[in-house]
Design an enzyme around this catalytic site. Structure first.
Site, mmCIF file in Angstrom:
data_model
loop_
_atom_site.group_PDB
_atom_site.id
_atom_site.type_symbol
_atom_site.label_atom_id
_atom_site.label_comp_id
_atom_site.label_asym_id
_atom_site.label_seq_id
_atom_site.Cartn_x
_atom_site.Cartn_y
_atom_site.Cartn_z
ATOM 1 N N LYS A 70 16.401 -10.751 -4.377
ATOM 2 C CA LYS A 70 16.388 -9.999 -3.112
ATOM 3 C C LYS A 70 17.557 -10.349 -2.210
ATOM 4 O O LYS A 70 17.917 -9.577 -1.326
ATOM 5 C CB LYS A 70 15.064 -10.236 -2.364
ATOM 6 N N LYS B 240 13.168 -3.048 -13.811
ATOM 7 C CA LYS B 240 11.735 -2.860 -13.614
ATOM 8 C C LYS B 240 11.472 -1.578 -12.811
ATOM 9 O O LYS B 240 12.224 -1.268 -11.897
ATOM 10 C CB LYS B 240 11.241 -4.089 -12.842
ATOM 11 N N LYS C 284 8.798 0.375 -6.544
ATOM 12 C CA LYS C 284 8.665 1.292 -5.410
ATOM 13 C C LYS C 284 9.892 1.247 -4.516
ATOM 14 O O LYS C 284 10.101 2.134 -3.704
ATOM 15 C CB LYS C 284 7.376 1.017 -4.620
HETATM 16 P P1 TYM Z 1 3.759 -6.015 -5.944
HETATM 17 O O1 TYM Z 1 3.198 -5.343 -4.749
HETATM 18 O O2 TYM Z 1 5.224 -5.983 -6.162
HETATM 19 O O3 TYM Z 1 3.077 -5.461 -7.236
HETATM 20 C C1 TYM Z 1 1.654 -5.440 -7.361
HETATM 21 C C2 TYM Z 1 1.255 -5.700 -8.792
HETATM 22 O O4 TYM Z 1 1.848 -4.720 -9.648
HETATM 23 C C3 TYM Z 1 2.574 -5.391 -10.679
HETATM 24 N N1 TYM Z 1 3.775 -4.592 -10.980
HETATM 25 C C4 TYM Z 1 4.132 -4.224 -12.216
HETATM 26 N N2 TYM Z 1 3.545 -4.433 -13.405
HETATM 27 C C5 TYM Z 1 4.172 -3.908 -14.481
HETATM 28 N N3 TYM Z 1 5.325 -3.202 -14.408
HETATM 29 C C6 TYM Z 1 5.939 -2.986 -13.239
HETATM 30 N N4 TYM Z 1 7.070 -2.285 -13.176
HETATM 31 C C7 TYM Z 1 5.336 -3.512 -12.058
HETATM 32 N N5 TYM Z 1 5.670 -3.467 -10.740
HETATM 33 C C8 TYM Z 1 4.698 -4.149 -10.102
HETATM 34 C C9 TYM Z 1 2.944 -6.737 -10.101
HETATM 35 O O5 TYM Z 1 3.210 -7.682 -11.117
HETATM 36 C C10 TYM Z 1 1.705 -7.073 -9.310
HETATM 37 O O6 TYM Z 1 0.708 -7.602 -10.137
HETATM 38 N N6 TYM Z 1 3.676 -10.829 -4.665
HETATM 39 C C11 TYM Z 1 2.869 -9.737 -5.141
HETATM 40 C C12 TYM Z 1 1.667 -9.424 -4.275
HETATM 41 C C13 TYM Z 1 0.753 -10.570 -4.009
HETATM 42 C C14 TYM Z 1 -0.150 -11.164 -4.928
HETATM 43 C C15 TYM Z 1 -0.825 -12.184 -4.208
HETATM 44 C C16 TYM Z 1 -0.449 -10.928 -6.268
HETATM 45 C C17 TYM Z 1 0.609 -11.224 -2.829
HETATM 46 N N7 TYM Z 1 -0.347 -12.182 -2.950
HETATM 47 C C18 TYM Z 1 -1.794 -12.985 -4.800
HETATM 48 C C19 TYM Z 1 -1.412 -11.743 -6.863
HETATM 49 C C20 TYM Z 1 -2.075 -12.730 -6.141
HETATM 50 C C21 TYM Z 1 3.732 -8.493 -5.211
HETATM 51 O O7 TYM Z 1 4.723 -8.350 -4.536
HETATM 52 O O8 TYM Z 1 3.243 -7.534 -6.003
#
Ligand code: TYM
Length: 341
Positions: free
Chosen positions: A117, A201, A204
């Site tokens: 980032k 990847k 969004k």
């Molecule tokens: P975030 O919001 O980026 O994504 C949410 C979940 O979706 C999965 N994901 C994907 N899986 C497969 N292919 C992709 N292209 C893809 N893009 C996103 C992510 O792996 C995630 O599981 N830091 C986390 C949010 C968070 C969290 C937590 C997760 C905050 N606290 C505690 C688990 C436990 C995040 O930014 O996810």
């Protein structure tokens, strides 16, 4: 190390944009499976994480409701699972502060998401919250003594850090209080790639909308995006080994497999020898069949935002009831006087 923690699932998604097919296959669809296995499941819209980068307030509120609608439309039952937005349970921020004092700056600086980032940017100008992001994530999980966290591949390093924080806390305070959480990274689509570039990847935050399928896309848009997805000119091979060095082809096969609840091998058994002229329309039809009902239900739910807020409020109350004694004990362990009841 203790094994006495009852199994409990926690996971979260940032409401910092619309939900994508990556979120659905890598996370949401698997959240529903875990709920249906009968384990206690807690799912969170992590709005405090979202504001580590600038969010327009009205958009954030809209996206948080839309993500909640997406969860419910995808099959999360807010009676069986706990569904809420992070900011409404104060313990997340409170425990995160304690973890900010347990975790080391060097641990945060080594996170690849932080490095990605800030790559090519002035890291000094990023928010302090963005740097400390993984500490809040550890707090999300450990506030509930969650034992298992289903996520996509990209969250693996953050979950390792969560384990490191739990281990250091337990060690420094000579307790066996926080569980050493297991990441659950399973299935054919733990890393869904961009439809425009198989080395990136699906995200969004990608500037190109063509790179992703959004859960709000209509059937025509989904079909058109798969039709235009970047691929190569070769037919599909018979074995997975034949997809080596073909990231775009591999990605579409994985997406098909995850949507159809098949293994990628089984998809190849059906399509070996066929080109993308045949495979892409089949994939588009499958995606539309699986996603359209979710999209329709999301927009039905979004017609009543007050009902979504009420559901999230109930979830927050239930989450808070689990969190409070754990937070109180964590504060006691760290030496704080409990002066108010
Ligand atoms: P975030 O919001 O980026 O994504 C949410 C979940 O979706 C999965 N994901 C994907 N899986 C497969 N292919 C992709 N292209 C893809 N893009 C996103 C992510 O792996 C995630 O599981 N830091 C986390 C949010 C968070 C969290 C937590 C997760 C905050 N606290 C505690 C688990 C436990 C995040 O930014 O996810």
């Amino acid at each position: 190390m203790s094994t006495s923690f009852t199994p409990r699932i926690f996971s979260g998604i940032q409401p910092s944009g619309g939900l994508t097919l990556g979120n659905y296959l890598g996370a949401l669809k698997r959240f529903v499976q875990k709920q249906d296995e009968g384990i206690e499941t807690i799912y969170c819209l992590v709005d405090l994480h979202a504001i580590t980068v600038w969010q327009d307030p009205e958009r954030l509120r809209h996206q948080t409701r839309e993500a909640a609608a997406g969860f419910i439309a995808a099959g999360i039952d807010p009676k069986r699972s706990i569904l809420f937005n992070q900011s409404q349970v104060p313990g997340h921020a409170q425990l995160a502060w304690i973890f900010n004092c347990v975790a080391r700056m060097g641990w945060m600086g080594r996170m690849t998401q932080w490095k990605d980032k800030t790559a090519g940017k002035n890291a000094e100008a990023e928010s302090l919250g963005l740097f400390a992001y993984p500490s809040l994530m550890a707090a999300d999980i450990l506030l509930y003594h969650a034992t298992h966290v289903p996520v996509g591949e990209d969250q693996k390093q953050h979950l390792e850090l969560t384990r490191d924080i739990a281990i250091k806390f337990n060690h420094d305070y000579k307790v066996d209080f926080f569980p050493i959480t297991e990441p659950v990274i399973e299935g054919a689509a733990t890393r869904v790639m961009s439809l425009r570039d198989g080395s990136k990847k699906m995200s969004k935050s990608d500037p190109s909308d063509q790179s992703r399928i959004n859960l709000t896309d209509d059937a025509d848009t989904i079909a058109q995006k798969f039709r235009k997805a970047r691929t190569d000119a070769e037919p599909l091979p018979e074995t997975l080994a034949g997809l080596k060095d073909r990231p775009e082809a591999r990605n579409l096969v994985n997406i098909y497999a995850a949507l159809a609840d098949m293994s990628p091998e089984a998809v190849l058994a059906d399509y070996a020898g066929k080109g993308f002229g045949a495979f892409k329309p089949a994939l588009a039809d499958l995606a539309v069949a699986k996603l359209s009902p979710i999209t329709a239900e999301m927009s039905r739910l979004m017609a009543d935002p007050a009902e979504i807020d009420r559901t999230l409020g109930e979830g927050a109350d239930r989450a808070d009831a689990i969190a409070q004694p754990i937070l109180a004990r964590a504060m006691e362990i760290t030496g704080m006087i409990r002066s108010r009841r």
